[in-house]
Design an enzyme around this catalytic site. Structure first.
Site, mmCIF file in Angstrom:
data_model
loop_
_atom_site.group_PDB
_atom_site.id
_atom_site.type_symbol
_atom_site.label_atom_id
_atom_site.label_comp_id
_atom_site.label_asym_id
_atom_site.label_seq_id
_atom_site.Cartn_x
_atom_site.Cartn_y
_atom_site.Cartn_z
ATOM 1 N N ASN A 137 23.975 17.194 37.777
ATOM 2 C CA ASN A 137 22.866 18.033 38.263
ATOM 3 C C ASN A 137 22.348 18.890 37.117
ATOM 4 O O ASN A 137 22.828 18.795 35.995
ATOM 5 C CB ASN A 137 23.308 18.873 39.469
ATOM 6 C CG ASN A 137 24.457 19.791 39.126
ATOM 7 O OD1 ASN A 137 24.312 20.689 38.304
ATOM 8 N ND2 ASN A 137 25.613 19.555 39.737
ATOM 9 N N ASP A 185 28.140 17.502 46.118
ATOM 10 C CA ASP A 185 28.626 17.350 47.494
ATOM 11 C C ASP A 185 29.239 15.978 47.710
ATOM 12 O O ASP A 185 30.058 15.780 48.609
ATOM 13 C CB ASP A 185 27.463 17.573 48.476
ATOM 14 C CG ASP A 185 27.080 19.046 48.524
ATOM 15 O OD1 ASP A 185 27.993 19.894 48.393
ATOM 16 O OD2 ASP A 185 25.882 19.353 48.648
ATOM 17 N N LYS A 201 31.700 -0.926 32.435
ATOM 18 C CA LYS A 201 30.265 -0.643 32.536
ATOM 19 C C LYS A 201 29.595 -1.636 33.493
ATOM 20 O O LYS A 201 29.821 -2.862 33.366
ATOM 21 C CB LYS A 201 29.633 -0.746 31.146
ATOM 22 C CG LYS A 201 28.169 -0.404 31.136
ATOM 23 C CD LYS A 201 27.582 -0.501 29.742
ATOM 24 C CE LYS A 201 26.089 -0.277 29.794
ATOM 25 N NZ LYS A 201 25.438 -0.584 28.537
ATOM 26 N N PHE A 254 27.341 31.196 45.798
ATOM 27 C CA PHE A 254 25.923 31.092 45.497
ATOM 28 C C PHE A 254 25.323 30.110 46.502
ATOM 29 O O PHE A 254 26.032 29.242 47.024
ATOM 30 C CB PHE A 254 25.703 30.543 44.075
ATOM 31 C CG PHE A 254 25.602 31.615 43.030
ATOM 32 C CD1 PHE A 254 26.724 32.316 42.627
ATOM 33 C CD2 PHE A 254 24.374 31.915 42.433
ATOM 34 C CE1 PHE A 254 26.637 33.307 41.662
ATOM 35 C CE2 PHE A 254 24.267 32.894 41.467
ATOM 36 C CZ PHE A 254 25.401 33.597 41.077
ATOM 37 N N LYS A 307 25.795 29.489 55.001
ATOM 38 C CA LYS A 307 26.893 29.217 54.054
ATOM 39 C C LYS A 307 27.851 30.409 53.978
ATOM 40 O O LYS A 307 29.062 30.244 53.888
ATOM 41 C CB LYS A 307 26.339 28.888 52.658
ATOM 42 C CG LYS A 307 25.712 27.500 52.602
ATOM 43 C CD LYS A 307 25.059 27.182 51.258
ATOM 44 C CE LYS A 307 24.404 25.795 51.342
ATOM 45 N NZ LYS A 307 23.568 25.471 50.207
ATOM 46 N N LYS A 334 31.679 29.669 54.980
ATOM 47 C CA LYS A 334 32.656 29.711 53.887
ATOM 48 C C LYS A 334 33.435 31.028 53.865
ATOM 49 O O LYS A 334 34.211 31.261 52.951
ATOM 50 C CB LYS A 334 31.948 29.436 52.552
ATOM 51 C CG LYS A 334 31.233 28.065 52.569
ATOM 52 C CD LYS A 334 30.630 27.648 51.250
ATOM 53 C CE LYS A 334 29.744 26.408 51.457
ATOM 54 N NZ LYS A 334 29.759 25.472 50.355
#
Ligand code: PMT
Length: 402
Positions: free
Chosen positions: A206, A275, A285, A319, A333, A337
């Site tokens: 990401n 996730d 490969k 976050f 969240k 959490k």
């Protein structure tokens, strides 16, 4: 001050003032050792520092077997903090680029302890863009730079570049050890993006640069905490003065976090954790053949959610990286959490989210209060987050019901 202070003296005329610095620190209760460059020893005799500190002074890289087995490692291990005074332009350049060509610079590079630097030189040398760039590199890595004073210089000119007075240097060292509102606390910070292997060559990643988390870790060190920074992918240099653990995949990050969790007072999860991961990463490969390729993904463990279940007295901060309904999704969240507060950022907003130097965030507290912050540098936001964690840990802010 019951601390081990290692003073590094480099070759500037102001070296004579550092005799008083060593003396004052010693009188304040510190155990002071001095290392010098050969040039510094031209200005002040090592014997002077030896008499003042009661400890042998190290100058040479080799031949110090009487005092140490491996001098640069022993000196680095000894120090709770290293003070370089006076720091010449030459030292700043070497430290910025990791050049280790004498005992002093090799000790600095062998150390992960807090580094305080008091530059002193002619004004033009100080203002030179090369010197300023080197100072910035060191600052970004977490070194504390003591601004030189302005006044008459040894070269006969007047301007910025004088070593601050010994009393001011000692005050800065004492302040460094006293001021932290997280002193005695251990803080775990995660940063960067996880890397989920597809095959030995490719991965799912990401856009996280690690910047937000590295700034939080830096702010926690500056506040006096013992800090563990667990980082996924990031090109950044970790700040000085902390334990750094590099991981790749989310499952590795989970293991590293769980290994520390019982011993920490707070966890701040700014890492961008994938996730999902590839169910069966290929051992070799993957060759290009069919027009489409399907990867089967399985859910990764939700690390923060697991911590929320295990939580005893730890402060938990998460976050929320959102692209829409930012506050609603973040609130969800926070509850799921079991967090103390969550930092919500709209990662599509200009000047916020991934990679950039700034962020625009809201802190949502357990109990419902919301603080909306304008655009600010990630360093400033990190300071605000750390202040709030310190308030929770000191009892200045109450733990609220969900
Ligand atoms: O690194 P930078 O380039 O500076 O960018 C900063 C940032 C955008 C990455 C940062 O500000 C940020 O938003 N970090 C959280 C990214 C994220 O994974 O958000 P999330 O909403 O998907 O996850 C919510 C929380 O759960 C996060 O604290 C995350 O660390 C945690 N999580 C998520 C998934 C998972 N499997 N395990 C987790 O612990």
């Amino acid at each position: 001050m019951q601390k081990n202070i290692l003073i590094g003296v480099t070759g500037g005329i102001a070296a004579y003032k550092v005799v008083e610095v060593a003396s004052r620190l010693k009188k304040s209760g510190a155990n002071v050792r001095v290392m010098m460059t050969r040039n510094a020893a031209e200005f002040v005799s090592p014997r002077t520092f030896q008499e003042i500190t009661g400890n042998a002074v190290s100058v040479e890289m080799f031949g110090d077997a009487a005092n140490f087995h491996v001098a640069h490692i022993a000196l680095a291990d000894f120090a709770d903090a290293i003070l370089i005074a006076p720091a010449t332009a030459n030292f700043l350049a070497k430290a910025a680029y990791g050049i280790a060509d004498d005992l002093l610079t090799t000790t600095v590079i062998a150390s992960d302890k807090p580094l305080l630097i008091a530059p002193s030189m002619n004004t033009k040398m100080f203002d030179n863009p090369a010197t300023q760039a080197n100072l910035n590199i060191l600052r970004e890595r977490g070194a504390i730079i003591l601004e030189p004073a302005t006044g008459e210089l040894a070269c006969g000119t007047s301007g910025k570049g004088r070593l601050p007075e010994p009393v001011e240097i000692c005050a800065a060292v004492e302040k460094f050890f006293d001021s932290g509102n997280l002193r005695g606390k251990k803080i775990l910070v995660t940063a960067g993006g996880t890397v989920e292997a597809i095959d030995p060559v490719r991965y799912i990643g990401n856009r996280s640069s690690g910047r937000m988390g590295y700034e939080i870790a830096r702010a926690a060190v500056a506040a006096g905490a013992e800090v563990v920074l667990i980082s996924g992918k990031s090109e950044l240099e970790p700040p000085l003065g902390l334990k750094f653990v590099k991981v790749e995949a989310a499952v590795e990050m989970r293991e590293a976090v769980l290994a520390e969790f019982d011993s920490v007072d707070a966890v701040i999860m700014s890492a961008a954790v994938a996730d999902y991961r590839v169910k069966n990463p290929a051992a070799q490969k993957i060759k290009k053949s069919a027009d489409t390729l399907t990867l089967e993904l399985v859910k990764n463990p939700d690390i923060l959610r697991e911590l929320g279940g295990l939580k005893k007295s730890q402060v938990l901060v998460g976050f929320a990286a959102e692209t829409q309904n930012v506050l609603d999704y973040a609130r969800k969240k926070l509850v799921e959490k079991n967090l103390d507060f969550i930092v919500a950022n709209d990662v599509t907003a200009a000047g916020a989210g991934f990679s950039v130097a700034t962020n625009i965030a809201s802190i949502i507290w357990r109990g419902g209060d919301v603080e909306n912050f304008p655009k600010m540098s990630k360093a400033e936001l990190a300071d605000k987050i750390i202040e709030r964690v310190a308030d929770l840990l000191s009892g200045d802010k109450k733990f609220l019901p969900l």
